[in-house]
Design an enzyme around this catalytic site. Structure first.
Site, PDB file in Angstrom:
ATOM      1  N   CYS A   1     -33.189  -2.157  31.449  1.00 31.30           N
ATOM      2  CA  CYS A   1     -34.502  -2.598  31.901  1.00 31.30           C
ATOM      3  C   CYS A   1     -34.335  -3.638  33.005  1.00 31.30           C
ATOM      4  CB  CYS A   1     -35.348  -3.213  30.794  1.00 31.30           C
ATOM      5  SG  CYS A   1     -35.589  -2.163  29.371  1.00 31.30           S
TER       6      CYS A   1
ATOM      7  N   TRP B   1     -35.835   1.034  30.301  1.00 29.01           N
ATOM      8  CA  TRP B   1     -34.940   2.018  29.702  1.00 29.01           C
ATOM      9  C   TRP B   1     -35.179   1.885  28.208  1.00 29.01           C
ATOM     10  CZ3 TRP B   1     -30.649   2.179  26.372  1.00 29.01           C
ATOM     11  CH2 TRP B   1     -29.950   3.392  26.377  1.00 29.01           C
TER      12      TRP B   1
ATOM     13  N   ARG C   1     -31.739   0.173  36.650  1.00 23.30           N
ATOM     14  CA  ARG C   1     -31.576  -0.340  35.286  1.00 23.30           C
ATOM     15  C   ARG C   1     -32.371   0.472  34.263  1.00 23.30           C
ATOM     16  NH1 ARG C   1     -29.461  -5.623  35.732  1.00 23.30           N
ATOM     17  NH2 ARG C   1     -30.055  -6.051  33.601  1.00 23.30           N
TER      18      ARG C   1
ATOM     19  N   LYS D   1     -19.033  13.313  35.281  1.00 26.34           N
ATOM     20  CA  LYS D   1     -19.883  13.403  36.482  1.00 26.34           C
ATOM     21  C   LYS D   1     -20.771  14.633  36.409  1.00 26.34           C
ATOM     22  CE  LYS D   1     -19.867  10.354  38.000  1.00 26.34           C
ATOM     23  NZ  LYS D   1     -19.090   9.211  37.656  1.00 26.34           N
TER      24      LYS D   1
ATOM     25  N   GLU E   1     -23.478  14.410  33.546  1.00 27.29           N
ATOM     26  CA  GLU E   1     -24.535  13.400  33.656  1.00 27.29           C
ATOM     27  C   GLU E   1     -25.569  13.717  34.732  1.00 27.29           C
ATOM     28  OE1 GLU E   1     -23.141   9.366  34.256  1.00 27.29           O
ATOM     29  OE2 GLU E   1     -21.753   9.958  35.819  1.00 27.29           O
TER      30      GLU E   1
ATOM     31  N   ASN F   1     -35.920  -7.712  28.771  1.00 27.54           N
ATOM     32  CA  ASN F   1     -34.742  -6.845  28.885  1.00 27.54           C
ATOM     33  C   ASN F   1     -33.819  -7.222  27.730  1.00 27.54           C
ATOM     34  OD1 ASN F   1     -32.310  -5.602  29.692  1.00 27.54           O
ATOM     35  ND2 ASN F   1     -31.836  -7.259  31.104  1.00 27.54           N
ATOM     36  N   GLY F   2     -33.394  -6.243  26.933  1.00 23.12           N
ATOM     37  CA  GLY F   2     -32.503  -6.551  25.805  1.00 23.12           C
ATOM     38  C   GLY F   2     -33.099  -6.059  24.501  1.00 23.12           C
TER      39      GLY F   2
ATOM     40  N   GLU G   1     -13.273  12.228  33.922  1.00 19.79           N
ATOM     41  CA  GLU G   1     -14.291  11.724  34.851  1.00 19.79           C
ATOM     42  C   GLU G   1     -15.052  12.883  35.499  1.00 19.79           C
ATOM     43  OE1 GLU G   1     -15.871   9.186  35.558  1.00 19.79           O
ATOM     44  OE2 GLU G   1     -16.470   9.261  37.660  1.00 19.79           O
TER      45      GLU G   1
ATOM     46  N   HIS H   1      -4.649  23.525  21.575  1.00 21.04           N
ATOM     47  CA  HIS H   1      -4.929  22.977  20.240  1.00 21.04           C
ATOM     48  C   HIS H   1      -6.417  23.032  19.894  1.00 21.04           C
ATOM     49  CE1 HIS H   1      -0.799  21.779  19.904  1.00 21.04           C
ATOM     50  NE2 HIS H   1      -0.865  21.155  21.064  1.00 21.04           N
TER      51      HIS H   1
ATOM     52  N   LYS I   1     -27.977   2.585  35.025  1.00 20.11           N
ATOM     53  CA  LYS I   1     -26.740   2.162  35.683  1.00 20.11           C
ATOM     54  C   LYS I   1     -26.122   0.957  34.992  1.00 20.11           C
ATOM     55  CE  LYS I   1     -24.401   2.149  39.840  1.00 20.11           C
ATOM     56  NZ  LYS I   1     -23.475   3.183  39.363  1.00 20.11           N
TER      57      LYS I   1
HETATM   58  C1  G6P Z   1     -23.249   3.314  32.617  1.00 22.69           C
HETATM   59  C2  G6P Z   1     -23.230   3.892  33.999  1.00 22.69           C
HETATM   60  C3  G6P Z   1     -21.807   4.365  34.347  1.00 22.69           C
HETATM   61  C4  G6P Z   1     -20.821   3.226  34.173  1.00 22.69           C
HETATM   62  C5  G6P Z   1     -20.909   2.590  32.785  1.00 22.69           C
HETATM   63  C6  G6P Z   1     -20.132   1.286  32.725  1.00 22.69           C
HETATM   64  O1  G6P Z   1     -23.028   4.320  31.688  1.00 22.69           O
HETATM   65  O2  G6P Z   1     -24.126   4.970  34.110  1.00 22.69           O
HETATM   66  O3  G6P Z   1     -21.768   4.811  35.688  1.00 22.69           O
HETATM   67  O4  G6P Z   1     -19.521   3.715  34.383  1.00 22.69           O
HETATM   68  O5  G6P Z   1     -22.266   2.278  32.460  1.00 22.69           O
HETATM   69  O6  G6P Z   1     -20.765   0.376  33.586  1.00 22.69           O
HETATM   70  P1  G6P Z   1     -20.043  -0.834  34.287  1.00 22.69           P
HETATM   71  O7  G6P Z   1     -21.116  -1.502  35.092  1.00 22.69           O
HETATM   72  O8  G6P Z   1     -19.498  -1.711  33.202  1.00 22.69           O
HETATM   73  O9  G6P Z   1     -18.956  -0.276  35.145  1.00 22.69           O
END
Ligand code: G6P
Length: 606
Positions: free
Chosen positions: A2, A74, A27, A483, A486, A98-99, A479, A502, A601
């Site tokens: 948020c 969020w 956020r 990607k 998501e 926020n929180g 990764e 396995h 994010k």
């Molecule tokens: C969220 C974001 C990711 C990020 C992760 C960790 O899930 O969508 O892109 O890798 O948080 O965030 P940070 O700010 O700690 O790298």
């Protein structure tokens, strides 16, 4: 998660609140809302979904008032519907939060018994009624908030305004970041400095447990015990405030294309390229004496840390223990004296990473963080900071922050290896050279995106996609899968190539694309064997490699031809095609690339 903003303005603030919220949508974007004090009364407008829905509502139902707060959500407690959208309010007080208020259930029960009526499923509403209750008992707004704050448990950043008080806003921070912006005869509040960039670059960050009384002439800050404190005024770095898409269609595309530049910039901070040496900042500890490293992070940053583990173990010969931050501390790992704990985070605010940092600190570890936001909580609580110079990353799917994290970790591995005598001057020069050539190779890769558009067409038909890799390509497989899932919502999994037999091999048939990340390094032959196992079961192989495709020894559905680079530098290079595959697939499928559903994010809840 948020984003919150607040403005004590000299004129109407609704438009500026929305502008600030736009910069905080990274956020969360489940709903948005603003509230102002209008002729002494609190008024609000809220809308489900993205900020543009709120903007549309404000066109037909504008809001005046010089004092206001805003929120982009969020969802944690309560579905993402308008009723649960912030600001929450009574006739007396309006709150953005926020929180998570952890004890909201007991507060709600207590306040309901006192006659308060709750209208939402949110935890935040408990704060609104708690403050209102104190005011109804006769306390003034500041005293009421002070008493209420003493009752709240959990992590929060709050912005609060009051009916009948045009020149008053209260801010409070416990566990979630909050910045105060200083203007001329105007004051601002925001989850970060980027939100406040159009208005001011003069910022004060509240510290843990701080709360502040804002008026147009300035702010008074108090610590948790209620003692008046001074916090420094900081000039926010202008480059971190510029946020636009340039001539790209999405922030993600822009950020992928910025990589040659930001990687150069980051490497230049840690390398003497002309001399072929690392030029590492003093970390306040003897790197030569480091015998054990722990690494912790979340999401993409965790995968960067995993590549770091391979590098540090192979080149610096130091054992590395790594875990996702959301698990690390629950294992209660014994951490002996003299250990080094490394935290990787783009935002520097991820709640689990921060909690693990505090666990390691309490266990006597030296704390080093690799962060993109230098003013963040993780940076501030670290003994030493190794900044990534990626600039602001807006796309929720991390791209340039990932490769900048890899850049810093690669330099760190060389510095550690050199300090411990595991890397001699010749090898140091060879590894540094390998890194300095990267931006040129990445620029070459970014010149041809046509093949990804073709591939996107095929991948968009898949229900499941597998990614395979060995060695440092294994974290890249993880990764790559992250990607793709998501932003395109296609189910994807990354596996260590050797683990295929396995279990995951059971999934393979002609409808399952298998993306193999396999540079022609000392593990290539083994990965080729795994590819043949896939081919034998009719799987569609997409090979990302610098090897001649004939060496695959099987039929390939596609081959992404990579430039030849040093094995050490390959993870940075191979990050680019996996980003482009996900990006073009998502664009082809028409998803919201920069703001994928349900994600945010910056994840400031555990
Ligand atoms: C969220 C974001 C990711 C990020 C992760 C960790 O899930 O969508 O892109 O890798 O948080 O965030 P940070 O700010 O700690 O790298």
């Amino acid at each position: 998660m948020c984003g919150i903003v607040g403005i004590l303005g000299s004129g109407p603030v609704a438009t500026d609140l929305v502008d600030a919220l736009r910069r905080l949508e990274y956020r969360g974007y489940d709903s948005a809302g603003i509230a102002t004090v209008e002729n002494g009364h609190l008024q609000r407008r809220r809308a489900e979904g993205k900020l543009r829905n709120l903007e549309t509502r404000l066109l037909t139902e504008p809001l005046s008032g010089r004092t206001g707060i805003g929120h982009t959500r969020w969802a944690t407690h309560g579905r993402p519907v308008e009723r649960n959208a912030h600001p929450h309010m009574t006739a007396l007080v309006s709150v953005v939060h926020n929180g998570i208020i952890e004890n909201y259930r007991e507060l709600k029960a207590e306040l309901t018994a006192l006659g308060h009526t709750f209208e939402t499923e949110t935890d935040t509403e408990a704060v609104v009624h708690l403050v209102s209750d104190e005011m109804q008992k006769g306390l003034g707004p500041i005293e009421a908030v002070r008493v209420a704050l003493g009752r709240l448990r959990g992590a929060f950043a709050l912005g609060i305004i009051f009916a009948g008080h045009d020149d008053l806003m209260i801010a409070a921070r416990q566990g979630s970041p909050l910045a105060i912006g200083h203007g001329t005869g105007e004051m601002y509040l925001g989850s970060d400095a980027i939100a406040l960039a159009p208005f001011t670059d003069t910022i004060t960050y509240l510290e843990e447990g701080d709360w502040a009384v804002l008026r147009r002439r300035g702010a008074e800050i108090f610590d948790k015990s209620g003692t008046r404190v001074e916090r420094p005024l900081i000039k926010a770095v202008a480059s971190s405030l510029l946020v636009d898409k340039g001539n790209h269609r999405h922030f993600m595309a822009k950020e992928i294309h910025e990589q040659p530049e930001v990687i150069s910039h980051t490497l230049a901070n840690y390398l003497d390229m002309a001399a072929g040496t690392v030029n590492f900042p003093a970390l306040g500890l003897d790197l030569g004496g480091v015998t054990r490293v722990t690494v912790s992070a979340c999401g993409t940053a965790y995968y960067a840390g995993l590549v770091g583990k391979y590098w540090i173990e192979r080149y610096a010969r130091v054992p590395v223990e790594i875990d996702v931050a959301s698990e690390f501390r629950y294992r209660e790992p014994p951490l002996g004296p003299g250990g080094l704990s490394v935290f990787v985070s783009q935002s520097g605010e991820t709640a689990d990473t921060l909690a693990t940092l505090r666990y390691c600190k309490a266990s006597g570890q030296r704390i080093v963080s690799v962060v993109n936001v230098r003013t963040s909580t993780i940076a501030r609580e670290s003994d030493a900071v190794l900044p990534t110079l990626a600039g602001p990353e807006i796309g929720v799917a991390s791209t340039k922050a990932f490769t900048c994290q890899l850049s810093v970790l690669a330099c760190f591995a060389i510095a550690l290896g050199r300090a411990r005598g595991a890397i001699g001057p010749e090898q140091e020069e060879e590894l540094v050279k390998a890194l300095t050539e990267l931006p040129r190779h990445i620029s070459t890769l970014l010149r041809n995106e046509d093949e990804y558009e073709r591939l996107a067409h095929e991948l968009s038909k898949a229900r499941d996609v597998l990614y395979l890799g060995r060695g440092t390509s294994y974290p890249l497989a993880l990764e790559g899968a992250l990607k793709l899932k998501e932003i395109s919502y296609i189910h994807a999994e990354g596996y260590a190539a050797g683990e295929l037999k396995h279990g995951p091999i059971a999934l393979i048939d002609e409808n399952v694309p298998v993306i193999v990340v396999a540079p022609e390094d000392d593990l290539f032959e083994k990965t080729v064997s795994n590819m043949q196992e896939v081919a034998a079961r009719g799987g569609q192989i997409i090979l990302i490699s610098d090897a001649d495709p004939s060496k695959a020894g099987c039929k390939l559905a596609a081959h992404i031809r990579m430039p030849k680079a040093h094995q050490f530098a390959n993870p940075l290079l191979y990050a680019v095609p996996i980003q482009l595959i996900a990006y073009h697939t998502a664009v082809f499928m028409g998803t919201d690339v920069d703001q994928p559903r349900n994600l945010a994010k910056s994840v400031t809840v555990e």
